[in-house]
Write a protein that holds these residues in place. Structure first.
Motif, mmCIF file in Angstrom:
data_model
loop_
_atom_site.group_PDB
_atom_site.id
_atom_site.type_symbol
_atom_site.label_atom_id
_atom_site.label_comp_id
_atom_site.label_asym_id
_atom_site.label_seq_id
_atom_site.Cartn_x
_atom_site.Cartn_y
_atom_site.Cartn_z
ATOM 1 N N VAL A 331 0.842 -1.205 0.000
ATOM 2 C CA VAL A 331 0.000 0.000 0.000
ATOM 3 C C VAL A 331 0.878 1.257 0.000
ATOM 4 C CG1 VAL A 331 -1.771 1.293 1.243
ATOM 5 C CG2 VAL A 331 -1.882 -1.210 1.177
ATOM 6 N N VAL A 332 1.941 1.257 0.823
ATOM 7 C CA VAL A 332 2.860 2.402 0.852
ATOM 8 C C VAL A 332 3.554 2.556 -0.503
ATOM 9 C CG1 VAL A 332 4.980 3.313 1.901
ATOM 10 C CG2 VAL A 332 3.211 2.281 3.347
ATOM 11 N N LEU A 333 3.876 1.438 -1.145
ATOM 12 C CA LEU A 333 4.485 1.502 -2.476
ATOM 13 C C LEU A 333 3.530 2.146 -3.475
ATOM 14 C CD1 LEU A 333 7.214 0.675 -3.608
ATOM 15 C CD2 LEU A 333 6.220 -1.520 -4.288
ATOM 16 N N LEU A 334 2.240 1.860 -3.345
ATOM 17 C CA LEU A 334 1.235 2.502 -4.202
ATOM 18 C C LEU A 334 1.163 4.009 -3.918
ATOM 19 C CD1 LEU A 334 -1.762 -0.026 -4.228
ATOM 20 C CD2 LEU A 334 -0.141 0.455 -6.078
ATOM 21 N N GLU A 335 1.307 4.398 -2.665
ATOM 22 C CA GLU A 335 1.330 5.828 -2.333
ATOM 23 C C GLU A 335 2.496 6.523 -3.025
ATOM 24 O OE1 GLU A 335 0.264 7.149 1.822
ATOM 25 O OE2 GLU A 335 0.578 5.020 2.219
ATOM 26 N N THR A 338 1.570 6.611 -6.862
ATOM 27 C CA THR A 338 0.416 7.389 -7.325
ATOM 28 C C THR A 338 0.263 8.746 -6.641
ATOM 29 O OG1 THR A 338 -1.084 6.442 -5.668
ATOM 30 C CG2 THR A 338 -0.820 5.212 -7.734
ATOM 31 N N GLY A 339 0.838 8.910 -5.449
ATOM 32 C CA GLY A 339 0.632 10.141 -4.697
ATOM 33 C C GLY A 339 -0.732 10.195 -4.031
ATOM 34 N N ARG A 340 -1.467 9.089 -4.022
ATOM 35 C CA ARG A 340 -2.807 9.047 -3.419
ATOM 36 C C ARG A 340 -2.749 8.462 -2.013
ATOM 37 N NH1 ARG A 340 -7.541 7.498 -7.693
ATOM 38 N NH2 ARG A 340 -6.808 8.702 -9.489
ATOM 39 N N VAL A 341 -3.741 8.828 -1.193
ATOM 40 C CA VAL A 341 -3.870 8.239 0.137
ATOM 41 C C VAL A 341 -4.624 6.911 0.018
ATOM 42 C CG1 VAL A 341 -3.797 10.438 1.347
ATOM 43 C CG2 VAL A 341 -5.996 9.544 0.550
ATOM 44 N N PRO A 342 -4.463 6.002 0.988
ATOM 45 C CA PRO A 342 -5.108 4.677 0.888
ATOM 46 C C PRO A 342 -6.625 4.720 0.816
ATOM 47 C CG PRO A 342 -3.365 4.632 2.507
ATOM 48 C CD PRO A 342 -3.548 6.068 2.135
ATOM 49 N N VAL A 343 -7.231 5.652 1.532
ATOM 50 C CA VAL A 343 -8.691 5.787 1.494
ATOM 51 C C VAL A 343 -9.025 7.261 1.311
ATOM 52 C CG1 VAL A 343 -10.859 5.468 2.733
ATOM 53 C CG2 VAL A 343 -9.013 3.792 3.028
ATOM 54 N N ASP A 344 -9.788 7.563 0.253
ATOM 55 C CA ASP A 344 -10.137 8.957 -0.048
ATOM 56 C C ASP A 344 -11.572 8.998 -0.565
ATOM 57 O OD1 ASP A 344 -10.302 11.588 -0.688
ATOM 58 O OD2 ASP A 344 -8.560 11.635 -2.021
ATOM 59 N N ILE A 345 -12.514 9.370 0.332
ATOM 60 C CA ILE A 345 -13.930 9.377 -0.047
ATOM 61 C C ILE A 345 -14.266 10.546 -0.971
ATOM 62 C CG2 ILE A 345 -14.643 8.165 2.035
ATOM 63 C CD1 ILE A 345 -15.469 10.856 3.226
#
Length: 440
Positions: A331-335, A338-345
């Motif tokens: 998940v941190v590697l995806l951050e 992508t520069g995105r947070v794990p959960v973003d409503i």
């Protein structure tokens, strides 16, 4: 006339006969004596030869063992660096069983062009009084607050009495659970020493006060650097992100493979990754850490604790392994990617949860390129991007058995970071030549 002839008989044997007899007897005696001494000489000669051969064999054996010991010592030194320097393949995750942590091999902490700021010499964990820490933080002044640990307490910048700049975590009283978390962190970090883990300088258990004192890392958390809303920090470039990814992988590898017993972090996330002055990463916050099983992929039972968006699916069953940390690492590697947070409503439907949105796209080259953090402005290697996407895809697999070991992740990242290191070294030299002198 009769002649009376008298025969004269000698009175004894002739004299020469007696000499002959004596000589004969003496010769027999000497021959008998000579035959009696012969076996004794043979035995002595045999014993001497056996002793000589034994001594020569012992000398040869000692010489051989010394030569072998010197040879093994020479060949074993920095074996990891030799293997890494010759590993130029662009492989993805492979089921390697390499067992050579850079943290524990003889003198091979930092190899090749991947050098980082040397870890401070381990001074041992000190015990502080509450008054000493109160003075260090100027009475826990709000101006010295550098972060919060959720609802568990605040982090302060402080200067210890010996002049050391430190990060001081003031824990809120939480009964038995808080006391257990405090003791766990002190116990673990006082025994774990790695340049990829934040160093625990000391602690305070003065009456009801509970504080932890860590080395100070000036660039804050990875979460702040990636997701700060006010664009205060400069965006991390691709090279810095790859180095951070490798540092984090090495930290988890150390916990899983080289601690006395495997340690499951249980709360690995970008907020618990701290950055030093060179943007090298160190993992922190072991309040939820748990000792794992000695068996490969051995499970431990636990309550559901951690941070939403980083929790592996098996948390629902309460059965965790070191592979649960591998999921959080993915998940941190995806951050980083992508520069995105794990959960973003606030995102569009279908994009709220980073893992669910990213997993089906990570194996598609065109979609992977579309996923890249816009802050990078296209400044990255597409070849390396595909490799990183493949590693992330393996780490966030729903089934724990399909995830790689952190050792495999480390070995897959090393060639990527090493190639980037050589490129950045040349570009840095050009930058330094063109850069004007700073004003004083």
């Amino acid at each position: 006339m009769d002649v009376n002839a008298t025969t004269i008989v000698p009175a004894g044997p002739p004299k020469h006969h007696s000499s002959f007899t004596q000589h004969h007897l003496h010769s027999q005696k000497n021959n008998h004596s000579s035959h009696g001494h012969f076996p004794s000489k043979t035995i002595l000669i045999t014993i001497a030869l056996v002793t000589l051969v034994t001594v020569l064999f012992i000398i040869f054996l000692v010489f051989f063992l010394i030569r072998r010991l010197k040879s093994s010592t020479k060949d074993g030194t920095c074996e990891e660096d030799s293997r890494e320097l010759h590993d130029t393949s662009s492989r993805l995750i492979t089921p390697t069983t390499v067992n050579s942590s850079p943290d524990v091999k003889s003198g091979c902490l930092h190899g090749g062009n991947l050098s980082r700021t040397p870890a401070p010499k381990f001074r041992g964990v000190q015990v502080f009084t509450y008054r000493e820490l109160e003075i260090a933080t100027d009475g826990f002044n709000e101006a010295n607050v550098i972060g919060s640990n959720g609802g568990h307490g605040l982090m302060y910048r402080g200067v210890l009495k010996d002049g050391t700049l430190a990060a001081i975590k003031l824990l809120r009283s939480e009964g038995k659970q808080g006391e257990r978390a405090f003791r766990t962190e002190v116990d673990l970090l006082s025994r774990l020493c790695s340049p990829y883990l934040v160093e625990l300088l000391g602690y305070c258990a003065d009456q009801h006060h509970r504080l932890l004192i860590f080395e100070y890392l000036p660039n804050g958390t990875l979460h702040y650097q990636l997701h700060s809303p006010n664009d205060e920090p400069q965006p991390l470039d691709w090279w810095a992100r790859m180095r951070i990814a490798l540092d984090c992988a090495r930290a988890l590898e150390f916990l899983h493979e080289y601690a006395v017993s495997p340690v499951i972090h249980r709360d690995f996330k970008s907020n618990n990754v701290l950055l030093d002055q060179n943007f090298r990463a160190k993992v922190s916050d072991f309040a939820l850490a748990k000792m794992g099983s000695e068996k490969r992929n051995g499970q431990v039972s636990t309550r559901v604790l951690g941070t939403t968006g980083y929790l592996a699916p098996e948390y629902a069953t309460g059965k965790l392994t070191t592979k649960s940390d591998v999921y959080s690492y993915g998940v941190v590697l995806l951050e980083l990617l992508t520069g995105r947070v794990p959960v973003d409503i606030k995102r569009a439907p279908g994009e709220h949860v980073l893992v669910s949105w990213a997993l089906p796209r990570l194996t598609n080259r065109e979609k992977v390129i579309e996923m890249v953090d816009p802050a990078l402005r296209g400044q990255y290697s597409k070849k390396d991007l595909i490799q990183i996407a493949a590693i992330a895809a393996m780490c966030i697999q729903p089934e724990a058995d399909y995830r790689p070991l952190m050792t495999d992740v480390v070995q897959s990242l090393i060639p990527l970071v090493r190639s980037q290191s050589s490129l950045c070294s040349s570009s840095s030299l050009r930058f330094l030549k063109q850069r004007p002198s700073p004003r004083h």
